[in-house]
Scaffold this motif. Structure first.
Motif, PDB file in Angstrom:
ATOM      1  N   ILE B  99      -2.605   7.478   0.290  1.00  0.00           N
ATOM      2  CA  ILE B  99      -2.091   6.472   1.207  1.00  0.00           C
ATOM      3  C   ILE B  99      -2.715   6.643   2.582  1.00  0.00           C
ATOM      4  O   ILE B  99      -3.214   7.715   2.933  1.00  0.00           O
ATOM      5  CB  ILE B  99      -0.555   6.524   1.316  1.00  0.00           C
ATOM      6  N   ILE B 112       2.444   1.796   5.864  1.00  0.00           N
ATOM      7  CA  ILE B 112       1.943   2.684   4.826  1.00  0.00           C
ATOM      8  C   ILE B 112       1.164   1.824   3.823  1.00  0.00           C
ATOM      9  O   ILE B 112       1.709   0.889   3.243  1.00  0.00           O
ATOM     10  CB  ILE B 112       3.090   3.406   4.084  1.00  0.00           C
ATOM     11  N   SER B 114      -1.004   1.772   0.379  1.00  0.00           N
ATOM     12  CA  SER B 114      -1.271   2.495  -0.867  1.00  0.00           C
ATOM     13  C   SER B 114      -2.581   1.959  -1.459  1.00  0.00           C
ATOM     14  O   SER B 114      -2.690   0.785  -1.780  1.00  0.00           O
ATOM     15  CB  SER B 114      -0.113   2.259  -1.850  1.00  0.00           C
TER      16      SER B 114
END
Lengths: 457, 172
Positions: B99, B112, B114
């Protein structure tokens, strides 16, 4: 004569495909047969040469030019098939006739590669099933002949070379249908002389597939054991016995990565909590004793780079912020020393970076790719200079400006080494270490992404 | 927050080793705080929990300088038959990944991201992009883009990388 070779080739194929068994003996027999066929054809051509050549000579004389003329001729009565023969006849007498050459010859390399040879690891990032390791003479300006040979390595293989046996090692991954199907991870032993596989050890299908590093595959215990880093994402190390060429077992290293050889029968591994774990392997590979340091480095703000160099039993890690962290790996536990700065007055902003960003020479000097204007996120930036350190005295002893910035580097062995770099165009530049002089560029060798460079050991 | 890092990390490691591979994601916790009760904890504030409209994004999502790609290393799936958060036809998205924490210039928030890899075919070859903000060595794998994350998939062959928003990073 080309057609003669063609005829021999066709007959060779007929002979080979006629074989129902592909065992070595059969192939050997087939080779003998091909050789005999070649001799017969050669004799027939010679026998016909006189009359055919006379025709050709007349033809040349009529045209008044020096040229090569083709003359079609002759049934091959003995074989019962029709074939075409050709004779080069121009300037007959002043040029020696080419002798038929042996078919099936394969080159070999010396058991000990010359000091200027390098091993180029092409991960083939754009087509990873076709990774390769190339053997190249970095001292040569002959763009054809400096290429010595290669072997393949699949899905970003990792690589190591022996200094005690004429062997090279790779660990890679194959899928039964190329990009899909059953996975096999295999440790393969190549003969340095033939670049052919001479043994393999099938491993648990767990090896880490990552951008290549020196420490994915390492040899320890006087090169009796090979260590392979696994990541599934559970981290572990597979152990291979190089004497018996067998898989010995697997050691879990939770939260840690890669394998840095200890002086004895063991390895250390760097962990995400700022510690180093040392794994000591007993005579029986099940007999594992692990020790762990206290947390000693700032994994958040100034992490150790994986790209350490090993000098004797010491390991030197550059850090993100331009320090060198020495770690003593002579005992049964890694012992970190005091970190020191790579930077002096006026060096502000310079930081280590790159893919394979470090190297070491036989005199024990450490080389680091450095870039200016360093900041968070520049730790893989290409380096425009290589800084050379006397690590014992914690001093920079040289500073080599590169012709083009580089992502990776390697140093050849010996007292007067070459430095090779993978520049930002992904081709190889060669420098003389002592003078810092740029010598040559090695391009067009079929290595599209030469991520790692190794001096031949 | 050091104590929280330690607890989360230790717990996440046990989860990762003993249960699902997805548990590995639970290890990331340096700048974020867990908000769900599920195990393993995914310590991000989920977008759907914040309610309201999604914030806007600006820029070309198939350009390497796009904000979401601050820690990516690979081929952008949007240039490979997929999109910024979908895989190309016939590939399989890796359930585990690394991440990044990237700032959306439009709303100034850190998200965040991914970077799930798409797997099962060889390298896409289009739009190679490498940026390393917040990237860390492989001993912190959840933050490392040097790893082939085609793990837990049928094939380890790597095709391209997505950049999926999975939540906002809360201030420490």
């Amino acid at each position: 004569m080309q057609k003669l070779i063609y005829i021999v080739g066709v007959l060779a194929l007929i002979t080979l495909f006629g074989c129902s068994d592909d065992s070595r003996e059969t192939i050997s027999d087939a080779s003998d047969t091909v050789q005999r066929v070649a001799e017969v054809v050669s004799e027939e051509v010679s026998a016909n040469n006189s009359s055919v050549a006379e025709e050709a000579t007349e033809s040349v004389e009529n045209s008044g030019a020096e040229a090569v003329e083709e003359v079609a001729a002759a049934d091959m009565e003995n074989s019962g098939t029709e074939a075409v023969k050709e004779v080069a006849a121009a300037d007959k007498g002043s040029k020696a006739e080419l002798k038929p050459e042996q078919i099936g010859v394969v080159e070999t390399l010396p058991e000990q590669y010359p000091a200027e040879w390098i091993l180029i690891q092409d991960a083939a990032f754009f087509h990873m099933l076709d990774g390769r390791l190339l053997v190249v003479d970095a001292s040569s300006d002959d763009s054809a002949r400096r290429y010595k040979g290669m072997f393949n390595s699949s899905i970003i293989g990792q690589f190591a070379q022996s200094t005690t046996r004429p062997e090279l090692y790779s660990v890679d991954t194959y899928l039964s249908r190329g990009t899909r199907g059953e996975r096999t991870d295999v440790f393969t032993i190549y003969d340095k002389r033939t670049l052919a596989p001479v043994g393999e050890v099938v491993l648990p299908a767990k090896r880490s597939s990552n951008m290549p590093t020196i420490y994915n595959l390492q040899l320890v215990d006087d090169e009796k054991l090979a260590l392979v880093y696994n990541f599934t994402p559970a981290a572990s190390v597979s152990i291979v016995d190089l004497d018996s060429r067998t898989f010995l077992g697997e050691v879990p290293i939770p939260g840690c990565a890669l394998a840095y050889p200890m002086a004895g029968r063991g390895f250390s591994t760097v962990c995400g909590d700022g510690t180093i774990q040392t794994v000591n392997i007993g005579a029986n590979s099940d007999d594992i004793v692990s020790n762990r340091t206290d947390a000693f480095f700032d994994y958040e703000n100034d992490p150790l780079m994986e790209k350490a160099v090993q000098i004797g039993s010491m390991t030197y890690f550059p850090t993100f912020k331009g320090n060198i962290q020495p770690v003593d790996m002579s005992g049964d536990i890694a012992v970190p020393g005091e970190a020191w700065s790579m930077l002096g007055d006026g060096d502000e902003g310079w930081l280590p970076g790159g893919l394979q960003s470090t190297g070491v020479d036989d005199a024990g000097r450490m080389y680091v790719l450095m870039h200016p204007e360093g900041a968070e996120g520049t730790h893989k930036n290409p380096g425009s200079e290589v800084w050379v350190y006397d690590v014992e005295n914690q001093q920079r002893v040289d500073r080599i400006k590169l012709k083009l910035p580089a992502i990776s580097m390697g140093i050849t062995r010996g007292e007067d080494p070459l430095m090779v770099t993978t520049n930002i165009n992904l081709v190889i530049d060669v420098y003389k270490v002592k003078s810092g002089e740029y010598l040559r560029t090695i391009a067009d060798i079929g290595a599209e992404t030469p991520f790692m460079l190794h001096g031949a050991r | 927050m050091k104590w929280l890092d330690k607890i989360t990390e230790t717990r996440a490691r046990k989860v990762a080793q003993s249960t699902s591979r997805r548990g590995f994601l639970g290890k990331l916790a340096t700048v974020v705080v867990g908000t769900t009760a599920a195990v393993p904890l995914l310590p991000v504030a989920r977008a759907e929990q914040s309610g309201g409209q999604q914030p806007a994004e600006e820029g070309d999502p198939n350009s390497c300088d796009y904000w979401r790609f601050c820690a990516i290393d690979g081929f952008l799936c949007g240039c490979c038959g997929g999109s910024i958060n979908t895989c190309p036809p016939g590939t399989e998205m890796s359930p585990i990944t690394w991440i990044g924490t990237c700032e959306n210039p439009v709303d100034g928030r850190n998200y965040i991201i991914s970077y799930n890899d798409c797997c099962g075919k060889t390298s896409c070859g289009n739009c190679l992009c490498q940026r390393n903000e917040g990237d860390r060595p492989m001993y912190r794998p959840q933050l490392s883009n040097d790893l082939n994350w085609c793990l837990g998939t049928q094939s380890v062959a790597y095709n391209c990388s997505t950049a999926v928003v999975i939540g906002t990073a809360l201030d420490e």
